[in-house]
Design an enzyme around this catalytic site. Structure first.
Site, PDB file in Angstrom:
ATOM      1  N   HIS A  11       5.531   5.730   2.118  1.00 10.46           N
ATOM      2  CA  HIS A  11       4.086   5.549   2.288  1.00 10.46           C
ATOM      3  C   HIS A  11       3.639   4.230   1.673  1.00 10.46           C
ATOM      4  O   HIS A  11       3.928   3.960   0.508  1.00 10.46           O
ATOM      5  CB  HIS A  11       3.372   6.724   1.601  1.00 10.46           C
ATOM      6  CG  HIS A  11       1.886   6.648   1.661  1.00 10.46           C
ATOM      7  ND1 HIS A  11       1.095   6.648   0.538  1.00 10.46           N
ATOM      8  CD2 HIS A  11       1.041   6.582   2.724  1.00 10.46           C
ATOM      9  CE1 HIS A  11      -0.176   6.597   0.896  1.00 10.46           C
ATOM     10  NE2 HIS A  11      -0.238   6.547   2.215  1.00 10.46           N
ATOM     11  N   GLU A  38       5.826   3.288   6.317  1.00 14.78           N
ATOM     12  CA  GLU A  38       4.468   3.246   6.853  1.00 14.78           C
ATOM     13  C   GLU A  38       3.745   2.144   6.113  1.00 14.78           C
ATOM     14  O   GLU A  38       3.924   1.980   4.905  1.00 14.78           O
ATOM     15  CB  GLU A  38       3.770   4.588   6.591  1.00 14.78           C
ATOM     16  CG  GLU A  38       2.335   4.672   7.105  1.00 14.78           C
ATOM     17  CD  GLU A  38       1.257   4.419   6.071  1.00 14.78           C
ATOM     18  OE1 GLU A  38       0.080   4.513   6.402  1.00 14.78           O
ATOM     19  OE2 GLU A  38       1.587   4.090   4.892  1.00 14.78           O
ATOM     20  N   ASP A  40      -0.186  -0.306   6.200  1.00 19.09           N
ATOM     21  CA  ASP A  40      -1.545  -0.435   6.727  1.00 19.09           C
ATOM     22  C   ASP A  40      -1.772  -1.869   7.188  1.00 19.09           C
ATOM     23  O   ASP A  40      -1.404  -2.812   6.477  1.00 19.09           O
ATOM     24  CB  ASP A  40      -2.559  -0.093   5.628  1.00 19.09           C
ATOM     25  CG  ASP A  40      -2.279   1.259   5.003  1.00 19.09           C
ATOM     26  OD1 ASP A  40      -2.356   2.257   5.726  1.00 19.09           O
ATOM     27  OD2 ASP A  40      -1.950   1.297   3.787  1.00 19.09           O
ATOM     28  N   HIS A  53      -4.279  -2.240   2.472  1.00 14.63           N
ATOM     29  CA  HIS A  53      -4.935  -0.938   2.654  1.00 14.63           C
ATOM     30  C   HIS A  53      -6.444  -1.036   2.610  1.00 14.63           C
ATOM     31  O   HIS A  53      -7.138  -0.483   3.450  1.00 14.63           O
ATOM     32  CB  HIS A  53      -4.443   0.038   1.580  1.00 14.63           C
ATOM     33  CG  HIS A  53      -5.061   1.390   1.670  1.00 14.63           C
ATOM     34  ND1 HIS A  53      -6.302   1.691   1.125  1.00 14.63           N
ATOM     35  CD2 HIS A  53      -4.639   2.530   2.269  1.00 14.63           C
ATOM     36  CE1 HIS A  53      -6.590   2.953   1.375  1.00 14.63           C
ATOM     37  NE2 HIS A  53      -5.604   3.487   2.068  1.00 14.63           N
ATOM     38  N   GLU A 113       0.093   1.671  10.570  1.00 12.63           N
ATOM     39  CA  GLU A 113      -1.228   2.303  10.547  1.00 12.63           C
ATOM     40  C   GLU A 113      -2.275   1.229  10.788  1.00 12.63           C
ATOM     41  O   GLU A 113      -2.441   0.309   9.986  1.00 12.63           O
ATOM     42  CB  GLU A 113      -1.507   3.028   9.223  1.00 12.63           C
ATOM     43  CG  GLU A 113      -2.837   3.779   9.368  1.00 12.63           C
ATOM     44  CD  GLU A 113      -3.425   4.317   8.088  1.00 12.63           C
ATOM     45  OE1 GLU A 113      -2.678   4.661   7.143  1.00 12.63           O
ATOM     46  OE2 GLU A 113      -4.676   4.378   8.040  1.00 12.63           O
TER      47      GLU A 113
HETATM   48  O1  G3P Z   1      -0.619   7.025   7.435  1.00 15.66           O
HETATM   49  C1  G3P Z   1      -0.717   7.988   6.438  1.00 15.66           C
HETATM   50  C2  G3P Z   1      -1.539   7.527   5.261  1.00 15.66           C
HETATM   51  O2  G3P Z   1      -1.165   6.229   4.920  1.00 15.66           O
HETATM   52  C3  G3P Z   1      -3.011   7.583   5.510  1.00 15.66           C
HETATM   53  O3  G3P Z   1      -3.763   7.332   4.360  1.00 15.66           O
HETATM   54  O4  G3P Z   1      -5.258   5.920   3.055  1.00 15.66           O
HETATM   55  O5  G3P Z   1      -2.869   5.966   2.500  1.00 15.66           O
HETATM   56  O6  G3P Z   1      -3.630   4.822   4.545  1.00 15.66           O
HETATM   57  P1  G3P Z   1      -3.876   5.949   3.585  1.00 15.66           P
HETATM   58 MG    MG Z   2      -1.728   4.262   5.492  1.00 18.18          MG
END
Ligand code: G3P
Ligand code: MG
Length: 247
Positions: A11, A38, A40, A53, A113
């Site tokens: 993550h 993953e 952002d 993020h 993401e």
């Molecule tokens: O994609 C899953 C997760 O990353 C979503 O929440 O706020 O960590 O981007 P966040």
């Molecule tokens: Mg995310």
């Protein structure tokens, strides 16, 4: 479709041991045998996808102000490592292009993401999808987003690249939303997920992935409920090398 879920996905590239959303994080995930990361992605003021993020720079970099109002040239000079730990001082804020190149070199799949700044939803979805589609041979890709306009725009540009709808709590009309956006999977927050909901999604034939799971016993419970994958910050607490790919 190339994408298959590994059990464990790093993550934000694994934000506990390395600075989140950085190339250092991607490299660490690969060293710890993760098969997928993953991260952002948001647009700079001049429309280039970068890994971050927050809509603002202050939490994760030595800069300030809004990402969407800062040029790529300025973003590339920011330090995205020092706020995590001085040992990572000098780690640059990464572009999507750099991240995909590193993922490809390390054999990692990438869940992009799409994280649009407010007011830039469709533009971000379209630009990110265009970038990724042009580099689709570079790494196995999956788009996800909380933003339905972003996912819709991504579909317009790159309809063959897989998409997952990202939600906090699973809404009653989840299946209709997936159908409208032609998403093949659902990603949701583990903290709100009820076992009955997981069973409903899985029985309907849609892969379900949950964020953010930092306790192995919680991951075990979710896998038993049919969840395909979990997103974790704690790359040190899981052994992704020992599990197989699911859907
Ligand atoms: O994609 C899953 C997760 O990353 C979503 O929440 O706020 O960590 O981007 P966040
Ligand atoms: Mg995310």
């Amino acid at each position: 479709m190339d994408w298959r879920y590994p059990r464990h996905i790093a993550h934000r590239c694994g934000g506990a041991l390395a600075p989140e959303n950085t190339l250092a994080g991607i490299r660490l995930a690969a060293r710890l045998c993760f098969r997928a990361v993953e991260f952002d992605v948001m647009l700079s003021a001049d429309g280039v996808p970068v890994l971050i993020h927050d809509a603002t720079l202050a939490r994760t970099t030595d800069g300030s102000g809004c990402v969407a109002e800062t040029s790529l040239a300025r973003l590339c000079h920011l330090d995205a490592g020092v706020k995590h730990h001085p040992a990572f001082a000098g780690e640059p804020l990464a572009t999507l292009e750099q991240a995909l190149t590193v993922c490809h070199a390390l054999g990692l799949s990438a869940n992009i993401e799409i994280k649009p700044a407010t007011g830039h939803e469709a533009e971000t979805g379209a630009v990110v999808a265009k970038y990724a589609a042009q580099r689709r041979s570079a790494a196995t890709l999956l788009f996800s987003s909380f933003s339905e306009p972003a996912l819709s725009a991504a579909r317009e540009v790159a309809e063959n690249l897989p998409r997952a709808l990202l939600v906090d709590e699973i809404p009653p009309d989840w299946q209709e939303r997936l159908r409208q956006l032609e998403c093949f999977a659902l990603h949701c927050a583990a903290r709100h997920l009820r076992i009955a909901q997981a069973a409903e999604v899985v029985a309907s034939g849609f892969p379900l992935a949950c964020y953010t799971v930092n306790r192995p016993e919680e991951a075990t419970r979710l896998f038993a409920a049919g969840v395909s994958a979990i997103f974790t910050d704690r790359l040190d607490l899981f052994e992704p090398g020992k599990s197989s790919l699911s859907q």
